[in-house]
Enzyme design. Structure first.
Site, PDB file in Angstrom:
ATOM      1  N   TRP A  48      -6.975 -14.598  10.802  1.00 47.01           N
ATOM      2  CA  TRP A  48      -6.917 -12.931  10.825  1.00 47.01           C
ATOM      3  C   TRP A  48      -8.315 -12.738  11.269  1.00 47.01           C
ATOM      4  CZ3 TRP A  48     -10.117  -9.501   7.883  1.00 47.01           C
ATOM      5  CH2 TRP A  48     -10.519 -10.125   6.801  1.00 47.01           C
ATOM      6  N   THR A  65      -0.804  -0.872   5.946  1.00 46.95           N
ATOM      7  CA  THR A  65      -0.405   0.636   5.811  1.00 46.95           C
ATOM      8  C   THR A  65      -1.035   1.492   5.053  1.00 46.95           C
ATOM      9  OG1 THR A  65       1.204  -0.006   4.165  1.00 46.95           O
ATOM     10  CG2 THR A  65       1.882  -0.103   6.180  1.00 46.95           C
ATOM     11  N   GLU A  66      -2.370   0.979   4.735  1.00 46.15           N
ATOM     12  CA  GLU A  66      -3.413   2.152   4.125  1.00 46.15           C
ATOM     13  C   GLU A  66      -3.482   3.268   4.582  1.00 46.15           C
ATOM     14  OE1 GLU A  66      -5.739  -2.081   3.719  1.00 46.15           O
ATOM     15  OE2 GLU A  66      -4.253  -1.201   5.037  1.00 46.15           O
ATOM     16  N   ASP A  96      -6.800 -14.446   0.944  1.00 43.21           N
ATOM     17  CA  ASP A  96      -8.005 -13.836   1.643  1.00 43.21           C
ATOM     18  C   ASP A  96      -8.882 -12.809   0.569  1.00 43.21           C
ATOM     19  OD1 ASP A  96      -5.512 -12.100   1.243  1.00 43.21           O
ATOM     20  OD2 ASP A  96      -6.550 -10.669   2.464  1.00 43.21           O
ATOM     21  N   GLU A  97      -9.873 -12.551   1.052  1.00 44.59           N
ATOM     22  CA  GLU A  97     -10.769 -11.888   0.341  1.00 44.59           C
ATOM     23  C   GLU A  97     -10.909 -11.617  -1.216  1.00 44.59           C
ATOM     24  OE1 GLU A  97     -10.282  -8.073   3.585  1.00 44.59           O
ATOM     25  OE2 GLU A  97      -9.062  -7.956   2.068  1.00 44.59           O
ATOM     26  N   ARG A 126       0.862  -1.316   0.071  1.00 38.98           N
ATOM     27  CA  ARG A 126       0.065   0.301  -0.056  1.00 38.98           C
ATOM     28  C   ARG A 126       0.896   1.276  -0.031  1.00 38.98           C
ATOM     29  NH1 ARG A 126      -3.239  -3.916   2.232  1.00 38.98           N
ATOM     30  NH2 ARG A 126      -4.987  -4.155   1.125  1.00 38.98           N
ATOM     31  N   TYR A 137      -4.054  -6.181  15.162  1.00 42.77           N
ATOM     32  CA  TYR A 137      -3.835  -5.305  14.116  1.00 42.77           C
ATOM     33  C   TYR A 137      -3.542  -4.029  14.394  1.00 42.77           C
ATOM     34  CZ  TYR A 137      -5.505  -8.382  10.209  1.00 42.77           C
ATOM     35  OH  TYR A 137      -5.648  -9.166   9.354  1.00 42.77           O
ATOM     36  N   PHE A 138      -2.254  -3.750  14.045  1.00 40.30           N
ATOM     37  CA  PHE A 138      -1.579  -2.407  14.480  1.00 40.30           C
ATOM     38  C   PHE A 138      -1.868  -1.120  13.517  1.00 40.30           C
ATOM     39  CE2 PHE A 138       2.409  -3.973  17.063  1.00 40.30           C
ATOM     40  CZ  PHE A 138       1.413  -4.659  17.881  1.00 40.30           C
ATOM     41  N   ASP A 139      -2.767  -1.512  12.596  1.00 39.33           N
ATOM     42  CA  ASP A 139      -3.408  -0.451  12.065  1.00 39.33           C
ATOM     43  C   ASP A 139      -4.657   0.360  12.483  1.00 39.33           C
ATOM     44  OD1 ASP A 139      -5.118  -2.653  11.412  1.00 39.33           O
ATOM     45  OD2 ASP A 139      -5.487  -2.059   9.406  1.00 39.33           O
TER      46      ASP A 139
END
Length: 709
Positions: A412, A488-489, A345-346, A179, A437-439
């Site tokens: 997750w 990191t978005e 994922d996703e 990102r 989640y550190f975001d």
């Protein structure tokens, strides 16, 4: 908290109480608290006396052993963080007095993988282990005992004995470089900081919709096209590159030479890098570079800049599997570790569902649904990796449709994926959202950091339980460990990555390393200030740990968006403004599914002026059909208004502030609205009227004041 008992016997006491005493039987040395060591060691026992380290203290090791690397690393750390010179010396005798000694012990370590012993006596300091990893971790602990502190001619260390080894073998952080690209220099620095927490796995997220960051020589367009994008929003769109006449692109990639250097640097610090190459979803950057990899009839004209989940998938042609085998061959040559992460994922299945060709392939293969097709995709990739003596790991969606035979699951979506995998006899790694989640933001209302809306504090990370109660003891053996994902978005800069990682990484490290019975939040808090001092010495830009509203903020009639309440909790984000292109940007807390704020407990008894500072951010979020549920209150003017309602969002309209003055890309203080004073405290609801979801109007601050203030 692990309880320590202090034993003190003095003949004088017994003489006073009993008229005499005899020499007591020898007792074990007094156990002691683990000083300011993070993570807390398994066993620490105090002894009598101290050892004084000076610049003349030799650091002894056997030439060519793992002890040499540990000794030189310790000396370098001390020079960098205390300006204190130590002298590595292979010639010093192992049993000499006045030395620091690193030595390998023969045979298996009784402390297990990565274990070490550290003995400090008045005569010498000895770090011993069965392998170089243990010696390295012993050096880190010894460094911690000698820091933080100002430069000095000597350091007095109390005598003690430590026997230590980790609880889990997988102790990691996941760094998202897709990102936002971080420099190779920063990656190496980040690895160094991980090592000083005894973390040993860097899961490197190199591929996603918004960027392909790893050079693949057979497919150069993966980086020449897939490594660059135009950032979202009108400000970036208007930033024209004179060389191309088009909007300036943003991004970067790691050359294979840079990756080899980073991998070697990590190996010296006993960190394994697990690369992630996403499949079959998060495919936009790759398909933009090589359209033939996508599903027929779909197009990705350029690398996209929105966050969220795209529907772009890879097709399931043999040529696409050949592409991945080529890519993974180059990946395996760069990353010698056991695991290759394939994402998984996703993967929204709409393109597969709508493709006649893929539906025909499914029928031919006897696959009943799209989850089964993803399972087929992952099985096929795992077979290729296993042929090259590598193991596949993926996010917990790889469980859907049937788990590949030898796959490891990274859980997750809570811990359920890990429980399911371990119950079935598969290894798993815990990386649950939101707990690790550190975001997510670290602190409360006084910390206007960009990130997800949840507050995941140092304390909550520390109190995470990595032993799911649903698992039996034999199943718990399949939990390899845990890691914190750093997506990191919302971390545009390297400094922001530091801020969001530390000191939560210290809490994670103790959860992953220390025995369960040694973990105690109150005790950790007493050790944390020393760790923050080490961060200062290392130059780490960490987050403050106490961000509660102070008295001044509580008494103020001005509140920023982070100090307001959200009207709902659908998808709350702390978003960075898209302007200016360079320099500091404002940050706004907003529920993008319902931009609406509550000023709770406003004192309106003397307030007559209400001032709002507002901004706008691009709606760059891929949320599928959920976008249709975003409310669009009807505006009364072309530009829209900010409505203020009393006591509830359906209450009396207290004021209307036209948005016409705020159509630029900068923060705007709207002309104050006059309000009639009301007795007592009231909640105020703030809602923007607007015609479209893009842009998102946001509040920067609200202030109440009496006329003339």
């Amino acid at each position: 908290m692990h309880q320590y008992k202090l034993f003190a016997l003095t003949c004088g006491v017994f003489l006073a109480l009993a008229g005499g005493c005899k020499r007591p039987e020898p007792v074990a040395p007094a156990p002691a608290k683990p000083a300011a060591i993070i993570p807390a060691p398994r066993e620490l026992t105090a002894a009598d006396g101290q050892f004084v380290v000076t610049a003349d203290t030799p650091v002894s090791f056997e030439s060519g052993s793992g002890g040499e690397a540990a000794a030189r690393y310790l000396a370098d750390l001390m020079q960098r963080t205390r300006g204190f010179a130590l002298r590595p010396d292979a010639s010093a005798k192992p049993d000499a007095n006045g030395i620091i000694r690193f030595e390998l012990t023969a045979g298996e370590s009784r402390d297990g993988q990565d274990g070490y012993s550290l003995s400090i006596s008045p005569q010498r300091i000895v770090v011993s282990a069965a392998d170089s990893r243990g010696l390295f971790y012993g050096a880190v602990t010894l460094w911690q005992l000698m820091t933080p502190g100002a430069a000095a001619d000597s350091i007095a260390l109390p005598a003690l004995a430590i026997n230590d080894s980790p609880r889990f073998r997988w102790r990691g952080l996941m760094l998202d470089s897709a990102r936002h690209f971080q420099s190779p220099q920063f990656i190496k620095q980040f690895i160094d900081w991980m090592a000083l927490h005894k973390l040993n796995v860097l899961h490197w997220h190199l591929v996603d919709d918004q960027g392909w960051r790893l050079e693949i020589k057979k497919y150069p367009k993966l980086t020449s096209v897939g490594g660059w994008r135009v950032p979202a929003g009108p400000v970036a769109a208007a930033d024209i590159d004179p060389a191309t006449g088009k909007p300036r692109v943003y991004g970067g990639f790691y050359t294979q030479e840079e990756v080899r250097d980073i991998v070697a640097y990590a190996a010296e610090r006993h960190i394994v890098i697990v690369p992630e190459i996403e499949m079959p979803g998060h495919a936009s950057a790759a398909v933009a570079a090589y359209p033939e990899l996508g599903v027929a009839g779909t197009k990705v004209p350029q690398v996209p800049a929105d966050w969220g989940v795209y529907s772009t998938l890879f097709n399931v042609d043999d040529a696409t599997f050949s592409f991945f085998e080529d890519v993974l061959t180059e990946v395996m040559a760069l990353f010698p570790g056991e695991y290759i992460h394939v994402g998984g994922d996703e993967a929204v299945k709409d393109e597969w569902k709508g493709s006649p060709k893929i539906q025909a392939q499914m029928r031919k293969l006897g696959i009943k649904d799209e989850h089964g097709l993803q399972s087929y995709f992952i099985h096929r990739i795992e077979k290729f990796l296993n042929q090259h003596q590598r193991r596949l790991i993926g996010w917990d969606e790889i469980l859907e449709g049937g788990l590949a035979p030898n796959a490891t699951v990274m859980s997750w979506r809570g811990i359920d994926g890990a429980v399911a995998a371990a119950t079935a006899g598969h290894d798993a790694v815990l990386a649950p959202q939101p707990a690790l989640y550190f975001d997510n933001r670290q602190n409360g209302p006084n910390d206007p950091s960009p990130g997800r809306g949840w507050v995941i504090s140092v304390e909550s990370v520390y109190k995470f339980d990595p032993a799911p109660a649903a698992l039996q003891p034999d199943q718990l053996k399949h939990i390899l460990g845990l890691q914190a994902p750093i997506f990191t978005e919302h971390m545009r800069t390297e400094q922001r990555v530091e801020y969001m990682t530390f000191p939560r990484a210290a809490a994670l490290a103790e959860v992953a390393w220390s025995p369960a019975e040694r973990r105690d939040w109150a005790d950790f808090q007493t050790r944390l200030p020393a760790q923050l001092g080490r961060y200062d010495a290392l130059g780490i830009h960490y987050a403050p740990t106490d961000m509660a509203l102070n008295a001044a903020a509580a008494g103020s009639q001005r509140r920023n968006s982070h100090q307001l309440n959200m009207c709902s909790d659908k998808l709350v984000l702390s978003l960075t403004d898209d302007a200016p292109l360079q320099g500091e940007r404002a940050v706004f807390l907003v529920d993008i599914m319902n931009p609406c704020w509550i000023y709770q407990g406003a004192d309106l008894s003397k307030a007559s002026d209400l001032t709002a500072v507002v901004g706008q951010v691009p709606f760059n979020f891929q949320i599928g059909n959920d976008v249709k549920g975003i409310p669009l209150p009807k505006p009364q003017t072309p530009e829209g208004e900010l409505e203020v309602r009393l006591d509830s969002c359906e209450g009396e309209k207290l004021a209307t502030l036209p948005l016409a003055p705020a159509t630029s890309q900068t923060l705007t203080s709207l002309p104050p609205a006059k309000i009639a004073p009301r007795a007592g405290q009231h909640d105020l609801c703030f809602i923007f009227t607007r015609k479209t979801v893009d842009p998102i109007w946001v509040i920067d601050s609200i202030e109440l004041a009496a006329t003339g203030e």
